[in-house]
Structure formats: structure tokens, C-alpha cells
Design an enzyme around this catalytic site. Structure first.
Site, PDB file in Angstrom:
ATOM      1  N   MET A  27       0.843  -1.198   0.000  1.00 56.98           N
ATOM      2  CA  MET A  27       0.000   0.000   0.000  1.00 56.98           C
ATOM      3  C   MET A  27       0.874   1.242   0.000  1.00 56.98           C
ATOM      4  O   MET A  27       1.823   1.350   0.747  1.00 56.98           O
ATOM      5  CB  MET A  27      -0.889  -0.020   1.228  1.00 56.98           C
ATOM      6  CG  MET A  27      -1.917  -1.120   1.137  1.00 56.98           C
ATOM      7  SD  MET A  27      -3.275  -0.793   2.249  1.00 56.98           S
ATOM      8  CE  MET A  27      -4.649  -1.263   1.227  1.00 56.98           C
ATOM      9  N   SER A  65       3.925  -7.228   0.646  1.00 54.96           N
ATOM     10  CA  SER A  65       2.604  -6.935   1.171  1.00 54.96           C
ATOM     11  C   SER A  65       1.558  -7.108   0.064  1.00 54.96           C
ATOM     12  O   SER A  65       1.549  -8.131  -0.625  1.00 54.96           O
ATOM     13  CB  SER A  65       2.609  -5.522   1.779  1.00 54.96           C
ATOM     14  OG  SER A  65       1.464  -5.315   2.570  1.00 54.96           O
ATOM     15  N   HIS A  66       0.703  -6.090  -0.160  1.00 53.33           N
ATOM     16  CA  HIS A  66      -0.299  -6.198  -1.219  1.00 53.33           C
ATOM     17  C   HIS A  66       0.355  -6.425  -2.582  1.00 53.33           C
ATOM     18  O   HIS A  66      -0.231  -7.049  -3.477  1.00 53.33           O
ATOM     19  CB  HIS A  66      -1.147  -4.913  -1.235  1.00 53.33           C
ATOM     20  CG  HIS A  66      -2.441  -5.060  -1.967  1.00 53.33           C
ATOM     21  ND1 HIS A  66      -3.417  -4.094  -1.938  1.00 53.33           N
ATOM     22  CD2 HIS A  66      -2.925  -6.040  -2.761  1.00 53.33           C
ATOM     23  CE1 HIS A  66      -4.445  -4.490  -2.679  1.00 53.33           C
ATOM     24  NE2 HIS A  66      -4.176  -5.659  -3.193  1.00 53.33           N
ATOM     25  N   ASP A  87      12.963   2.739  16.043  1.00 55.63           N
ATOM     26  CA  ASP A  87      12.055   2.869  14.901  1.00 55.63           C
ATOM     27  C   ASP A  87      10.635   3.099  15.406  1.00 55.63           C
ATOM     28  O   ASP A  87      10.017   2.205  15.982  1.00 55.63           O
ATOM     29  CB  ASP A  87      12.133   1.601  14.044  1.00 55.63           C
ATOM     30  CG  ASP A  87      11.386   1.754  12.720  1.00 55.63           C
ATOM     31  OD1 ASP A  87      10.497   2.628  12.637  1.00 55.63           O
ATOM     32  OD2 ASP A  87      11.704   1.004  11.795  1.00 55.63           O
ATOM     33  N   ASP A 125       3.820 -10.510  11.542  1.00 52.00           N
ATOM     34  CA  ASP A 125       4.838  -9.458  11.399  1.00 52.00           C
ATOM     35  C   ASP A 125       4.305  -8.080  11.793  1.00 52.00           C
ATOM     36  O   ASP A 125       4.903  -7.054  11.491  1.00 52.00           O
ATOM     37  CB  ASP A 125       5.398  -9.442   9.959  1.00 52.00           C
ATOM     38  CG  ASP A 125       4.362  -9.011   8.924  1.00 52.00           C
ATOM     39  OD1 ASP A 125       3.218  -8.668   9.314  1.00 52.00           O
ATOM     40  OD2 ASP A 125       4.693  -9.009   7.724  1.00 52.00           O
ATOM     41  N   HIS A 180       6.663  -6.075   9.570  1.00 52.83           N
ATOM     42  CA  HIS A 180       6.181  -5.866   8.200  1.00 52.83           C
ATOM     43  C   HIS A 180       7.014  -4.838   7.431  1.00 52.83           C
ATOM     44  O   HIS A 180       7.224  -4.977   6.226  1.00 52.83           O
ATOM     45  CB  HIS A 180       4.710  -5.433   8.241  1.00 52.83           C
ATOM     46  CG  HIS A 180       4.007  -5.584   6.929  1.00 52.83           C
ATOM     47  ND1 HIS A 180       3.744  -6.814   6.359  1.00 52.83           N
ATOM     48  CD2 HIS A 180       3.519  -4.663   6.057  1.00 52.83           C
ATOM     49  CE1 HIS A 180       3.119  -6.633   5.206  1.00 52.83           C
ATOM     50  NE2 HIS A 180       2.971  -5.342   4.999  1.00 52.83           N
ATOM     51  N   ASP A 228      10.222  -3.935   8.348  1.00 47.19           N
ATOM     52  CA  ASP A 228      11.598  -4.448   8.257  1.00 47.19           C
ATOM     53  C   ASP A 228      11.788  -5.241   6.969  1.00 47.19           C
ATOM     54  O   ASP A 228      12.888  -5.266   6.397  1.00 47.19           O
ATOM     55  CB  ASP A 228      11.906  -5.397   9.430  1.00 47.19           C
ATOM     56  CG  ASP A 228      11.964  -4.700  10.772  1.00 47.19           C
ATOM     57  OD1 ASP A 228      12.154  -3.471  10.805  1.00 47.19           O
ATOM     58  OD2 ASP A 228      11.824  -5.408  11.798  1.00 47.19           O
ATOM     59  N   GLN A 251      12.767  -1.002   6.271  1.00 45.92           N
ATOM     60  CA  GLN A 251      12.325   0.290   6.791  1.00 45.92           C
ATOM     61  C   GLN A 251      12.207   0.245   8.314  1.00 45.92           C
ATOM     62  O   GLN A 251      12.080  -0.836   8.877  1.00 45.92           O
ATOM     63  CB  GLN A 251      10.971   0.660   6.179  1.00 45.92           C
ATOM     64  CG  GLN A 251      10.995   0.897   4.683  1.00 45.92           C
ATOM     65  CD  GLN A 251      11.663   2.198   4.280  1.00 45.92           C
ATOM     66  OE1 GLN A 251      12.184   2.930   5.121  1.00 45.92           O
ATOM     67  NE2 GLN A 251      11.662   2.474   2.988  1.00 45.92           N
ATOM     68  N   LEU A 278      16.356   0.661   9.957  1.00 41.15           N
ATOM     69  CA  LEU A 278      16.223   0.359  11.383  1.00 41.15           C
ATOM     70  C   LEU A 278      15.485  -0.977  11.527  1.00 41.15           C
ATOM     71  O   LEU A 278      14.261  -1.033  11.505  1.00 41.15           O
ATOM     72  CB  LEU A 278      15.470   1.472  12.115  1.00 41.15           C
ATOM     73  CG  LEU A 278      16.217   2.795  12.241  1.00 41.15           C
ATOM     74  CD1 LEU A 278      15.303   3.877  12.810  1.00 41.15           C
ATOM     75  CD2 LEU A 278      17.461   2.631  13.111  1.00 41.15           C
TER      76      LEU A 278
HETATM   77 CA    CA Z   1      11.867  -1.365  11.406  1.00 36.28          CA
END
Ligand code: CA
Length: 308
Positions: free
Chosen positions: A40, A107-108, A235, A253, A275, A277, A281, A285
């Protein structure tokens, strides 16, 4: 004289070795281009100018891969997103002259790549999904059930409201919960099972089993995901993902359950990642001992070794 010749030969040999260009890194040099598909696009607005696949594109390129980042519209069905992705895949093929692509979706995006592989299997060498909710995301169902009719503040505990808003923002990139609900439809259990009924390839038929490793044209199917919602104190997104993880009964996750993520050959479904990581992201981190970029590099090498 003989010693002089010997010295000369030795010198030339040493110079020849020294003058050789450094051997190029070819660890990720797949035969077919790698196409990365995002989830997304809330991430896009959340991270602004940052790369969605943070540091992953450049790392794959440094190992010899041709890598292309795609963008699909938000608030749409997986089929609509998949059609947009297909057009970009065809553009990559036209530009590179390649016959096929290796698709990797997060993900999506993992559902979007399944769509492309289903409608144009001839263009797809492999499909890899990362943290994708093939059997739905519990949070999507929860939010759809509880945020209807503008009753957001009434139906959700006020204590969690702000944090949930953050999660919604992560998911949808939109501040209006009602719009987010629309975007979540495709990721609900109903939405994903309807999608899989049409495009079943690679999805396990049992609740937490393994899917087919290959498609009818020999396409390879792979997946991986994480099961640690909270991995890095620094994070801020980890706190939101830890909160959202409470909506799940099994390991997850933060947004996608372990079993829901399983597709094709499961490389691993319990990395020390949440999710975000999974795409390195925010700003790299992640958990101290697990490098998401290395996981992508290893997958590219796996594809290369498979001749893809
Ligand atoms: Ca992270």
C-alpha cells in the site's frame, strides 16, 4: 642473462595480474530483470522521497541485477493494481529486450504479482512474495468490521484510537478512515479468498501448508516473511506494528500472519522482522542480526542459480 629473463617474465606476470580489473560482483546477476512491486502506497507518503525498498534496489544492482521499481494506484482492487503492474512489466520487457521478468512483491504487492503471473504466465520467470496476506490480514477484517458508518471513535477504544490512526496511515496513506476501509477490502479474508479462487497458483490449499513450487509453464514460486512485530527501539513504526500485532491470534509481522504469508516454496516464514523491516524500513532500522537486504540478495542469487 637467464636471471634477467626470469625477472622480466616474473615482472610481466605480476603486472598482468595487478593490471587486471577488479572482478565485477555478479552475485545477484539474474538472467531476467527483477521487478519490485510495493504494497500500500501509504508507505510512499509516509516516507516521502525515501525508497520503498530501502537500499534494496541499489544493492541488487551492485551485484549485477537489472532492477525496476513499479508503482500502482491506491484504493483499488488487486486486479486493477495488477493490470497497472502488467503494463509496467511489459514496458520493462520492451526496454530491456528480455523475454521474462522475476517478480518480487511486498505486502499487497505480492498479490499484484500473482495477478500478473496468472494472466501473462509467459512473461514471468518467477514470483516471490514478501510478507503478503494471501489468506487475508486479520487487522483488515477488524477495521472493516469496526470502522463502518463513521463510528470510528465509538467502536474503538479511545485509548488505542491514535495509535490505530497511525496504523491506518501506514496501511493507506490516508487520514480518512472510511477511505482506508475501502482500500482494506482487497486484504480482508473475503477479498483475498475471492482473489485466490480466481488465481489459485502457488497458494497453499491447507491452512498453513506449502504451495506449489512451480507453475504450469515452469515459473518458480517463493515467499518469505517475518514474525517479530517489534525489532528496533529507535524505529517509531515498530510501536505501531507491535500494537497492530495484538489483533492477531497467531505469530505475525504486525500486519500479516505467518500462515497467511506462505506461498510457493517458503524460504522462511519466521524471520526476525516486522512488516516494514521486510523492506528494510524505516531507514534500515531493523533487528540487529537480521539484514533484510541480504535476504533479497540471497533470493536474487537463488534465481540466478536456477537460471532465471
Ligand atoms: Ca523497522
Amino acid at each position: 642473462m637467464r636471471n634477467a629473463v626470469r625477472t622480466l617474465v616474473l615482472t610481466v606476470a605480476v603486472l598482468a595480474i595487478w593490471a587486471q580489473p577488479a572482478r565485477a560482483d555478479t552475485y545477484t546477476q539474474t538472467k531476467y530483470p527483477i521487478v519490485l512491486a510495493h504494497g500500500m502506497a501509504g508507505f510512499d507518503s509516509l516516507f516521502g522521497v525515501l525508497d520503498y525498498f530501502y537500499g534494496i534496489e541499489s544493492s541488487l544492482k551492485s551485484g549485477g541485477a537489472k532492477v525496476y521499481i513499479t508503482h500502482v494506484p491506491q484504493f483499488n482492487s488487486t486486479e486493477a493494481r495488477g493490470e497497472a503492474l502488467l503494463a509496467q512489466v511489459q514496458d520493462v520487457l520492451a526496454r530491456t529486450g528480455a523475454a521474462k521478468v522475476n517478480l518480487i512483491g511486498h505486502s499487497h504487492g505480492g498479490l499484484d504479482v500473482r495477478y500478473v503471473a496468472a494472466v501473462r504466465p509467459d512473461l514471468v520467470a518467477s514470483v516471490t512474495t514478501v510478507g503478503s496476506p494471501h489468506k487475508g490480514a486479520d487487522l483488515a477484517d477488524y477495521l472493516r468490521n469496526h470502522l463502518q458508518g463513521g463510528s470510528f471513535t465509538e467502536s474503538v477504544l479511545a485509548y488505542f484510537a491514535n495509535s490505530l490512526g497511525t496504523v491506518l496511515g501506514l496501511l493507506s496513506g490516508h487520514t480518512q478512515p472510511q477511505d482506508a476501509i475501502g482500500a482494506l477490502a482487497a486484504l480482508s479474508k473475503t477479498g483475498t479468498s475471492a482473489f485466490t479462487a480466481k488465481f489459485p497458483a502457488g497458494v497453499p490449499t491447507t491452512s498453513c501448508g506449502s504451495g506449489a513450487a512451480t507453475g504450469t509453464l515452469g515459473q518458480r514460486y517463493y515467499s518469505w516473511s517475518g514474525t517479530d512485530p517489534f525489532t528496533n527501539l529507535l524505529d517509531a513504526s515498530d510501536y505501531a506494528l507491535k500494537l497492530s500485532s495484538f489483533f492477531y491470534s497467531g505469530s505475525n509481522d504486525g500486519l500479516v500472519g505467518r500462515c497467511s504469508s506462505r506461498f510457493g516454496t517458503v524460504i522462511r516464514d519466521d524471520y526476525d522482522m516486522n512488516h516494514l523491516d521486510e523492506v528494510n524500513q524505516v531507514l534500515g532500522l531493523t533487528a540487529f542480526f537480521t539484514n533484510p537486504v541480504s535476504v533479497f540478495r540471497n533470493q536474487a542469487n537463488r534465481l540466478k542459480t536456477a537460471g532465471l
